[in-house]
Design a protein around this motif. Sequence first.
Motif, mmCIF file in Angstrom:
data_model
loop_
_atom_site.group_PDB
_atom_site.id
_atom_site.type_symbol
_atom_site.label_atom_id
_atom_site.label_comp_id
_atom_site.label_asym_id
_atom_site.label_seq_id
_atom_site.Cartn_x
_atom_site.Cartn_y
_atom_site.Cartn_z
ATOM 1 N N LYS A 228 0.458 -5.708 12.334
ATOM 2 C CA LYS A 228 -0.490 -6.185 13.337
ATOM 3 C C LYS A 228 -1.903 -6.257 12.764
ATOM 4 O O LYS A 228 -2.678 -7.141 13.132
ATOM 5 N N LYS A 229 -2.182 -5.320 11.864
ATOM 6 C CA LYS A 229 -3.510 -5.306 11.239
ATOM 7 C C LYS A 229 -3.444 -4.516 9.943
ATOM 8 O O LYS A 229 -2.909 -3.403 9.919
ATOM 9 N N LEU A 230 -3.970 -5.083 8.897
ATOM 10 C CA LEU A 230 -4.179 -4.362 7.636
ATOM 11 C C LEU A 230 -5.610 -4.640 7.207
ATOM 12 O O LEU A 230 -5.933 -5.724 6.733
ATOM 13 N N LYS A 231 -6.457 -3.644 7.401
ATOM 14 C CA LYS A 231 -7.870 -3.760 7.027
ATOM 15 C C LYS A 231 -8.156 -2.729 5.958
ATOM 16 O O LYS A 231 -7.917 -1.528 6.153
ATOM 17 N N THR A 232 -8.659 -3.185 4.805
ATOM 18 C CA THR A 232 -8.854 -2.256 3.691
ATOM 19 C C THR A 232 -9.753 -2.856 2.626
ATOM 20 O O THR A 232 -9.962 -4.067 2.581
ATOM 21 N N THR A 233 -10.266 -1.986 1.771
ATOM 22 C CA THR A 233 -10.868 -2.401 0.506
ATOM 23 C C THR A 233 -9.809 -2.149 -0.559
ATOM 24 O O THR A 233 -9.412 -0.998 -0.780
ATOM 25 N N PHE A 234 -9.353 -3.226 -1.190
ATOM 26 C CA PHE A 234 -8.139 -3.183 -2.001
ATOM 27 C C PHE A 234 -8.459 -3.372 -3.480
ATOM 28 O O PHE A 234 -9.344 -4.145 -3.848
ATOM 29 N N LEU A 235 -7.713 -2.643 -4.332
ATOM 30 C CA LEU A 235 -7.822 -2.798 -5.784
ATOM 31 C C LEU A 235 -6.435 -2.711 -6.385
ATOM 32 O O LEU A 235 -5.639 -1.835 -6.014
ATOM 33 N N ILE A 236 -6.119 -3.608 -7.313
ATOM 34 C CA ILE A 236 -4.875 -3.504 -8.062
ATOM 35 C C ILE A 236 -5.153 -3.843 -9.521
ATOM 36 O O ILE A 236 -5.912 -4.776 -9.829
ATOM 37 N N CYS A 237 -4.577 -3.047 -10.422
ATOM 38 C CA CYS A 237 -4.669 -3.297 -11.858
ATOM 39 C C CYS A 237 -3.358 -2.869 -12.492
ATOM 40 O O CYS A 237 -2.387 -2.569 -11.792
ATOM 41 N N ASP A 238 -3.312 -2.827 -13.797
ATOM 42 C CA ASP A 238 -2.056 -2.545 -14.488
ATOM 43 C C ASP A 238 -1.491 -1.157 -14.182
ATOM 44 O O ASP A 238 -0.290 -0.935 -14.287
ATOM 45 N N ARG A 239 -2.349 -0.216 -13.795
ATOM 46 C CA ARG A 239 -1.876 1.167 -13.633
ATOM 47 C C ARG A 239 -2.181 1.783 -12.269
ATOM 48 O O ARG A 239 -1.827 2.938 -12.024
ATOM 49 N N GLN A 240 -2.814 1.035 -11.379
ATOM 50 C CA GLN A 240 -3.171 1.646 -10.096
ATOM 51 C C GLN A 240 -3.306 0.598 -8.998
ATOM 52 O O GLN A 240 -3.682 -0.547 -9.241
ATOM 53 N N MET A 241 -2.976 1.032 -7.764
ATOM 54 C CA MET A 241 -3.205 0.234 -6.576
ATOM 55 C C MET A 241 -3.888 1.134 -5.545
ATOM 56 O O MET A 241 -3.439 2.240 -5.286
ATOM 57 N N ARG A 242 -4.996 0.648 -4.961
ATOM 58 C CA ARG A 242 -5.772 1.470 -4.034
ATOM 59 C C ARG A 242 -5.983 0.736 -2.713
ATOM 60 O O ARG A 242 -6.259 -0.464 -2.701
ATOM 61 N N LEU A 246 -8.814 2.418 4.870
ATOM 62 C CA LEU A 246 -7.592 1.769 5.349
ATOM 63 C C LEU A 246 -7.383 1.945 6.848
ATOM 64 O O LEU A 246 -7.521 3.042 7.392
ATOM 65 N N VAL A 247 -7.027 0.838 7.508
ATOM 66 C CA VAL A 247 -6.475 0.856 8.861
ATOM 67 C C VAL A 247 -5.246 -0.048 8.831
ATOM 68 O O VAL A 247 -5.361 -1.260 8.675
ATOM 69 N N LEU A 248 -4.061 0.557 8.951
ATOM 70 C CA LEU A 248 -2.807 -0.187 8.937
ATOM 71 C C LEU A 248 -2.093 0.026 10.270
ATOM 72 O O LEU A 248 -1.760 1.154 10.634
ATOM 73 N N LYS A 249 -1.889 -1.079 11.001
ATOM 74 C CA LYS A 249 -1.128 -1.040 12.246
ATOM 75 C C LYS A 249 0.174 -1.793 11.997
ATOM 76 O O LYS A 249 0.180 -3.018 11.916
ATOM 77 N N LEU A 250 1.254 -1.029 11.851
ATOM 78 C CA LEU A 250 2.563 -1.583 11.533
ATOM 79 C C LEU A 250 3.499 -1.280 12.700
ATOM 80 O O LEU A 250 3.831 -0.121 12.942
ATOM 81 N N ARG A 256 -4.366 5.632 8.832
ATOM 82 C CA ARG A 256 -5.808 5.516 8.563
ATOM 83 C C ARG A 256 -6.221 6.311 7.320
ATOM 84 O O ARG A 256 -5.639 7.334 7.023
ATOM 85 N N ASN A 257 -7.203 5.798 6.697
ATOM 86 C CA ASN A 257 -8.094 6.379 5.696
ATOM 87 C C ASN A 257 -7.847 5.853 4.292
ATOM 88 O O ASN A 257 -8.435 4.828 3.938
ATOM 89 N N GLN A 258 -6.960 6.446 3.481
ATOM 90 C CA GLN A 258 -6.930 6.045 2.070
ATOM 91 C C GLN A 258 -5.582 6.352 1.428
ATOM 92 O O GLN A 258 -4.988 7.405 1.675
ATOM 93 N N ILE A 259 -5.077 5.388 0.614
ATOM 94 C CA ILE A 259 -3.839 5.580 -0.141
ATOM 95 C C ILE A 259 -4.046 5.034 -1.548
ATOM 96 O O ILE A 259 -4.549 3.915 -1.718
ATOM 97 N N THR A 260 -3.661 5.815 -2.551
ATOM 98 C CA THR A 260 -3.715 5.377 -3.948
ATOM 99 C C THR A 260 -2.329 5.518 -4.559
ATOM 100 O O THR A 260 -1.655 6.536 -4.354
ATOM 101 N N MET A 261 -1.895 4.492 -5.290
ATOM 102 C CA MET A 261 -0.619 4.534 -5.993
ATOM 103 C C MET A 261 -0.879 4.383 -7.488
ATOM 104 O O MET A 261 -1.563 3.448 -7.905
ATOM 105 N N SER A 262 -0.327 5.285 -8.275
ATOM 106 C CA SER A 262 -0.501 5.250 -9.728
ATOM 107 C C SER A 262 0.858 5.074 -10.398
ATOM 108 O O SER A 262 1.863 5.623 -9.927
ATOM 109 N N TYR A 263 0.857 4.351 -11.527
ATOM 110 C CA TYR A 263 2.114 4.045 -12.217
ATOM 111 C C TYR A 263 1.797 3.706 -13.667
ATOM 112 O O TYR A 263 0.656 3.371 -14.021
ATOM 113 N N ARG A 264 2.811 3.782 -14.520
ATOM 114 C CA ARG A 264 2.616 3.447 -15.935
ATOM 115 C C ARG A 264 2.512 1.939 -16.124
ATOM 116 O O ARG A 264 1.765 1.453 -16.962
#
Length: 394
Positions: A228-242, A246-250, A256-264
């Motif tokens: 329904k709503k995905l509002k965020t400041t988003f970043l993606i690169c080879d090793r991280q997604m931020r 965040l406001v996610l209405k699914l 709400r607030n913040q999620i970071t994903m890290s990977y090789r």
Amino acid sequence: TRRMFIKVSKFLTKSVLYTIVGVLLLVVMLVAGLRSSFVQTRLAQHYAPIISKALGYPIEIDKVTIRFFDEARLEGVRIKDYQGIQMIDIEKLDVDFQLTSLLQDSLQTQLDYVRLYRPTVKMVMDKNGDMNLDEFIRRINKLTASPTPNPNSKPTPFIIKKADILNGVFSMDDQAEKPMHDKRSFDHYHFTFHELNAHLEDFKLIRDSVSLKANLSAFDRSSNTRIKKLKTTFLICDRQMRFDDLVLKLNNTVIRNQITMSYRSQKDFKDWNELVFMHADFDSSVVYANDLGRFVNDMYDFKDVYYLNGNFEGTVHKFALKKFDLYFGKNSKLHGDFAFKGLPNIDKAQMDLRMRKSHVRVNDLIPYIGQATVKSIEKFGHINFDGTFNGTTS
């Protein structure tokens, strides 16, 4: 001599004037020609195969219209990937740009505004784990790189100040994974979001990194998953997604607030549960068990709503919740630090719960420990406690 001088002067004056007028007429004709949609389209169609050959991604454009030299409309834009799969198909693309940024040796390339009408984007991960869109960006960077790179020079960012996406379609297809064909599950290897509408700001592409501010909505028909709503400041690169701010209405859930994903590398997403490390700050989040069921089917068994505050760290398989508040049922709250290992298999998951100032309404436990167990302790009604638990639910 005087007459000869006058004749020569007249001749030179006429020549200069005619030359100036001729140049002006040529410029006018050139401008008029370039403002002609037919000429602009023919130019685009002439250069598209050249660019396609250089990139290895076939590009087609049906029509081009340029207005005032800083506004352009492209219609029927189609790009196929290196496997011949239709990767991008845009009905209409409006661009408002800075001409000096495109022509001069600028420190950045900037578009003021972009509007995409009915775009279809299909991301495909091949059997080697390579993503078609990532490869497309890499080839563009390689094609536009300086032939004599300066190791001390900063990369040139590509910037879009504002953009709108209207009624788009975004899909993902992992060729190494079989489709689930289960309407109860969101298949993160194979999905299609329809009704994609978005407003983007401050889009920036620098080498392998993309950042932007987004406010979007979309719908996956196969699993009835609606963003329904995905509002965020988003970043993606080879090793991280931020996902910051965040406001996610699914469906009914709100995160709400913040999620970071890290990977090789982004290939780790093929084994999300084991390899993608996540950090999240939950603030006044509301999660419906029925919505979680699309990702962990066992959650369909619990008709409950969870209210969350606190920090999450780890992978789906092994994670910890710190300074966590979990509200559930009609009047139950768990507060403390929790660790889980073995998810998404809930029955066999190992739990280490260290609870402080917690309270539970006994009947709220029925979905989790069963009616028979609750019957033996229901005389307590409401329990306030501090304590630890180490084990499984089975």
